[in-house]
Design an enzyme around this catalytic site. Structure first.
Site, PDB file in Angstrom:
ATOM      1  N   HIS A   7     -52.322  29.233 -32.168  1.00 27.58           N
ATOM      2  CA  HIS A   7     -51.184  29.745 -31.400  1.00 27.58           C
ATOM      3  C   HIS A   7     -49.926  29.559 -32.238  1.00 27.58           C
ATOM      4  CE1 HIS A   7     -49.022  29.862 -27.214  1.00 27.58           C
ATOM      5  NE2 HIS A   7     -48.271  30.408 -28.172  1.00 27.58           N
ATOM      6  N   HIS A  53     -46.581  32.021 -33.729  1.00 26.30           N
ATOM      7  CA  HIS A  53     -45.869  33.295 -33.893  1.00 26.30           C
ATOM      8  C   HIS A  53     -45.218  33.264 -35.267  1.00 26.30           C
ATOM      9  CE1 HIS A  53     -46.172  34.102 -29.492  1.00 26.30           C
ATOM     10  NE2 HIS A  53     -46.156  32.774 -29.446  1.00 26.30           N
ATOM     11  N   HIS A  87     -50.903  34.979 -23.556  1.00 29.91           N
ATOM     12  CA  HIS A  87     -50.127  33.875 -22.988  1.00 29.91           C
ATOM     13  C   HIS A  87     -50.250  33.948 -21.457  1.00 29.91           C
ATOM     14  CE1 HIS A  87     -48.360  33.665 -26.930  1.00 29.91           C
ATOM     15  NE2 HIS A  87     -47.388  32.851 -26.589  1.00 29.91           N
ATOM     16  N   GLU A 112     -47.644  29.523 -18.965  1.00 33.56           N
ATOM     17  CA  GLU A 112     -46.653  28.746 -19.736  1.00 33.56           C
ATOM     18  C   GLU A 112     -45.523  28.399 -18.767  1.00 33.56           C
ATOM     19  OE1 GLU A 112     -44.659  30.952 -22.834  1.00 33.56           O
ATOM     20  OE2 GLU A 112     -43.781  29.148 -23.750  1.00 33.56           O
ATOM     21  N   ASP A 167     -46.841  26.989 -31.933  1.00 35.42           N
ATOM     22  CA  ASP A 167     -46.108  28.064 -31.256  1.00 35.42           C
ATOM     23  C   ASP A 167     -45.028  28.656 -32.166  1.00 35.42           C
ATOM     24  OD1 ASP A 167     -45.663  29.808 -29.183  1.00 35.42           O
ATOM     25  OD2 ASP A 167     -44.788  28.350 -27.805  1.00 35.42           O
ATOM     26  N   ASP A 168     -43.843  28.078 -32.173  1.00 31.26           N
ATOM     27  CA  ASP A 168     -42.720  28.549 -33.005  1.00 31.26           C
ATOM     28  C   ASP A 168     -42.124  27.325 -33.703  1.00 31.26           C
ATOM     29  OD1 ASP A 168     -42.440  31.454 -31.967  1.00 31.26           O
ATOM     30  OD2 ASP A 168     -42.511  30.242 -30.146  1.00 31.26           O
TER      31      ASP A 168
END
Ligand code: ADE
Ligand code: ZN
Length: 350
Positions: free
Chosen positions: A30, A32, A210, A213, A291-292
C-alpha cells in the site's frame, strides 16, 4: 508449513536503534508513488520545470504537513503533483522511493499511481505511466525489489472517467497488474465502481480498493461483495463490525494497514490508540505499509519501529506481519516462496 521461526522469546535490547540496521524483508502493498515526493524533491522538480511553488521554502512547506483528516491531506497531495511534468520527473520520483524502500527492507512493492490526477493537469498518460514503469522494469536488478504497478482510480470522480482511463491503459498495453480505488472515501462508496471492477477483472487484472479508512465498515463489505476485491487497503473500520471481522478472518482477506498514516490523518488519535494489536489478536491478515511516506513521517521500517516501541511487538509479531505482507502480495508463487525463505532464514539466525 510456514515458519516465523524463532522470534517469540528474544528479549528487546535497550539499546536497539529506532530503525533497525537490518530490517526484516517485507512486501509493501500500500504505497502511492505520488505520496513519496519528499519536500526536497518537490523543490528540485519545481526548479527544473520552472514552476513557482506557493511556499517560500522547505520550512514553509513542512508547516503544511499538519492534517486534520483525509481531505486536508489530499488537498496538499494533489497540489504538490504540479511539479511532476515530464516522464523524467516520474522516473526520478520512482527511483528515490525504491532507493529508500530497499534500505527499509522492502523486497517486493506494489505501487499505486493516480493517472487521473495527472491527466486532469494536462500531463500525457504516457509520461506518467512510462516514467514510473521504465524504472520498475529494472527494479529487481537495481534495487532487489520486485514490483507491480497498480492503476488507482479517484473515487470522487465519476465512474465514466475511470472507465475511460482504464480503456486507455489497456489500449496502450500499460504494464499494470492491478487496479485500486483511492481519494476521498466518505460519500464515494465502492458501489459506484461496479462496472470498473468488472472490466478490470475481465482484463485479467488483480483487484484491490481502499475501504474502511475513514468510511464505514459497510464500504468494506461493498468492496468485497460488489467489486470482488481480493484485498482491502486500510480496512481498520472493520473493527466496528464483529461479523465482518469474523468473515475477514475466515477468508484470510488481506488488510493493508498504514499505522502512521492513520495517526497523521486523525483516523486514530495516537499510535497507542491504533487497532493493529486488536486486529492481530482477532486473527486478521494484516500487513504494515507506509501509504504516503513523505507526508506521514515514515517508510515501512519507521512504521515497524514505532509500532514496536509503542506496542512492544515481539520478534514473532514482526515476523508474522512480514510473512502476511508476502502472502498477501500479487507476486508469483515462486517469488513469494523466495521471499518467505529469506524471511525464515533471517528469523532463524536473528
Ligand atoms: N491517496 C493517497 N493517499 C491516500 C489515502 N491514504 N487514502 C485515500 N486516498 C489516498
Ligand atoms: Zn492509501
Amino acid at each position: 508449513m510456514e515458519t516465523y521461526a524463532g522470534g517469540s522469546t528474544m528479549p528487546e535490547s535497550e539499546t536497539e536503534p529506532a530503525v533497525p540496521a537490518n530490517p526484516l524483508p517485507v512486501a509493501e502493498l500500500h504505497l502511492h508513488i505520488e505520496g513519496t515526493l519528499q519536500p526536497e524533491l518537490i523543490f528540485a522538480l519545481a526548479e527544473r520545470n520552472g514552476i513557482a511553488l506557493p511556499y517560500s521554502g522547505l520550512e514553509e512547506l513542512r508547516e503544511k504537513y499538519e492534517f486534520t483528516d483525509l481531505q486536508s491531506f489530499l488537498d496538499l497531495y494533489y497540489a504538490n503533483m504540479a511539479v511532476l511534468q515530464t516522464e523524467q520527473d516520474f522516473a526520478d520520483m520512482t527511483r528515490a522511493y525504491l532507493e529508500r524502500a530497499a534500505a527499509a527492507g522492502v523486497r517486493h512493492a506494489e505501487i499505486m499511481m493516480d493517472p487521473q490526477a495527472h491527466l486532469s493537469r494536462g500531463i500525457p498518460l504516457e509520461a506518467c505511466v512510462n516514467g514510473v514503469a521504465s524504472v520498475l522494469a529494472t527494479s529487481r536488478e537495481e534495487y532487489g525489489i520486485s514490483t507491480i504497478l497498480i492503476a488507482a482510480f479517484l473515487r470522487d470522480l465519476p465512474e465514466d472517467s475511470a472507465l475511460e482511463v482504464l480503456d486507455r491503459l489497456l489500449a496502450m498495453d500499460a504494464p499494470i497488474g492491478a487496479i485500486g480505488l483511492d481519494s476521498a472515501e466518505v460519500g464515494n462508496p465502492p458501489s459506484k465502481f461496479e462496472r470498473l471492477y468488472a472490466k478490470a477483472r475481465e482484463a485479467g487484472l488483480r483487484l484491490t480498493a481502499h475501504a474502511g479508512e475513514e468510511g464505514p465498515a459497510s464500504y468494506i463489505l461493498e468492496a468485497l461483495d460488489l467489486l470482488g476485491v481480493e484485498r482491502i487497503d486500510h480496512g481498520i473500520r472493520c473493527m466496528d463490525d464483529p461479523d465482518l471481522v469474523e468473515r475477514l478472518v475466515d477468508a484470510r482477506v488481506p488488510l493493508t494497514v498504514c499505522p502512521l498514516s492513520n495517526v497523521r490523518l486523525r483516523a486514530v488519535d495516537t499510535l497507542a490508540d491504533h487497532p493493529l494489536p486488536a486486529m492481530l489478536a482477532a486473527g486478521l491478515n494484516v500487513s504494515v505499509n507506509s501509504d504516503d511516506p513523505a507526508y506521514f513521517g515514515g517508510y515501512v521500517d519507521d512504521n515497524f519501529a514505532q509500532l514496536t516501541a509503542v506496542f512492544e511487538l515481539s520478534d514473532f509479531d514482526r515476523a508474522r506481519l512480514a510473512a502476511n505482507s508476502i502472502h498477501s502480495s500479487f507476486a508469483s508463487e515462486e517469488r513469494k516462496a523466495e521471499l518467505l525463505e529469506e524471511l525464515n532464514g533471517r528469523e532463524a539466525t536473528a
